[in-house]
Design an enzyme around this catalytic site. Structure first.
Site, PDB file in Angstrom:
ATOM      1  N   ALA A 134       0.803  -1.226   0.000  1.00  0.00           N
ATOM      2  CA  ALA A 134       0.000   0.000   0.000  1.00  0.00           C
ATOM      3  C   ALA A 134       0.833   1.271   0.000  1.00  0.00           C
ATOM      4  O   ALA A 134       0.282   2.375   0.029  1.00  0.00           O
ATOM      5  CB  ALA A 134      -0.929  -0.003   1.210  1.00  0.00           C
ATOM      6  N   ASN A 141       0.306  -1.642   8.420  1.00  0.00           N
ATOM      7  CA  ASN A 141       1.427  -2.455   7.945  1.00  0.00           C
ATOM      8  C   ASN A 141       2.439  -1.610   7.186  1.00  0.00           C
ATOM      9  O   ASN A 141       3.624  -1.954   7.115  1.00  0.00           O
ATOM     10  CB  ASN A 141       0.917  -3.589   7.054  1.00  0.00           C
ATOM     11  CG  ASN A 141       0.287  -4.711   7.857  1.00  0.00           C
ATOM     12  OD1 ASN A 141       0.855  -5.206   8.821  1.00  0.00           O
ATOM     13  ND2 ASN A 141      -0.906  -5.105   7.454  1.00  0.00           N
ATOM     14  N   HIS A 150      -1.405   7.895   2.518  1.00  0.00           N
ATOM     15  CA  HIS A 150      -0.141   7.781   3.241  1.00  0.00           C
ATOM     16  C   HIS A 150       0.829   8.827   2.708  1.00  0.00           C
ATOM     17  O   HIS A 150       1.024   8.938   1.498  1.00  0.00           O
ATOM     18  CB  HIS A 150       0.469   6.387   3.066  1.00  0.00           C
ATOM     19  CG  HIS A 150      -0.455   5.266   3.422  1.00  0.00           C
ATOM     20  ND1 HIS A 150      -0.783   4.955   4.725  1.00  0.00           N
ATOM     21  CD2 HIS A 150      -1.128   4.381   2.636  1.00  0.00           C
ATOM     22  CE1 HIS A 150      -1.610   3.928   4.722  1.00  0.00           C
ATOM     23  NE2 HIS A 150      -1.844   3.569   3.466  1.00  0.00           N
TER      24      HIS A 150
END
Length: 268
Positions: free
Chosen positions: A123, A189, A219
């Site tokens: 991700a 994660n 993010h």
């Protein structure tokens, strides 16, 4: 041709399967999937690969790579066994590696069997730049994660904020990756992967927000050091079925598999 197995057949496992079967993951043959649910295992006849609840059957398939796509508990239960069965291990529940004792056991198993632990970008982005930069001095790495409200149901965030009534961004964590990975095993994660690529779990700064004003998992990475400075912002579209994760995670897995069988490899 690489012989591949997957641990887990939820939203993520099924998406990885589709990418393999549509030949988007290179020269790969999906041989087996390990599941917990007998009903899912009974669907095996509907697929051209084995679905089993029997771990001994699964680990005896002579697999080149086993992909963990079932969460921290599954990685802790099967990670070392996967390596000692003679397979390389691709880890998606990277947050479990915040447990240094467990991570050490996996590393020892990989060394003793001459196998690799593979951690895809999943991700996040820029791990290649961070890992290269870590060969020199890195002054700091900060990760800011923002996810919409629906991504936080069934997590620790419910103890911090009323997800039904929140109407503005709320910071539920401000600390280091070591603690973030333990508090948000299904949501953070990325901080663990960033820590392993860079300066470690205790030095990587992390901020986490519940943000009802956004629709995508976001993010932002900021790092600076001898190599220079980098700021990367990623917006991932979450799975409808499982908003804690995103299709890009499965696509990243397929990209790693394709790299392992391709004559040209870009972005390593």
């Amino acid at each position: 041709m690489l012989k591949v197995g997957i641990i887990g057949f939820g939203t993520l496992g099924k998406c990885i399967t589709k990418l393999i079967q549509s030949h988007q993951a290179g020269d790969v043959d999906l041989k087996a999937v390990l599941v917990r649910n007998k009903l899912v295992a009974n669907e095996s006849s509907e697929h051209p690969f084995l679905i089993t609840i029997d771990e001994n059957v699964f680990f005896n398939q002579n697999l080149d790579i086993i992909i963990e796509a079932a969460g921290h508990d599954a990685l802790q239960l099967y990670g070392e066994k996967a390596l000692r069965s003679g397979s390389n291990l691709m880890v998606l529940s990277v947050g479990a590696l915040a447990d240094s004792d467990f991570y050490g056991k996996l590393q020892n198993a990989a060394t003793e069997t001459s196998k690799q632990i593979l951690i895809p970008s999943a991700a996040i982005a820029g791990l290649d730049r961070i890992a290269a930069g870590a060969l020199g001095e890195i002054e700091e790495i900060t990760l800011i994660t923002r996810k919409p409200t629906r991504s936080w149901y069934g997590t620790f965030a419910e103890e911090m904020v009323d997800l039904e009534t929140i109407n503005e961004p709320y910071c539920i964590f401000d600390g280091v990756a070591q603690e973030a990975a333990k508090l948000f095993p299904e949501n953070i994660n990325v901080s663990a992967a960033l820590s392993i690529a860079g300066i470690g779990f205790d030095q990587t700064k992390v901020k986490v927000f519940v943000d009802p004003t956004i629709e995508r998992n976001t993010h932002t990475i900021h790092a600076k050091g001898f190599f220079g400075e980098v700021k990367i912002s990623i917006q991932n579209i979450p799975f409808k079925q499982n908003p804690k994760s995103s299709p890009i995670v499965a696509m990243s897995v397929a990209k790693v598999l394709k790299n392992l069988t391709s004559s040209v490899v870009v972005g390593i």
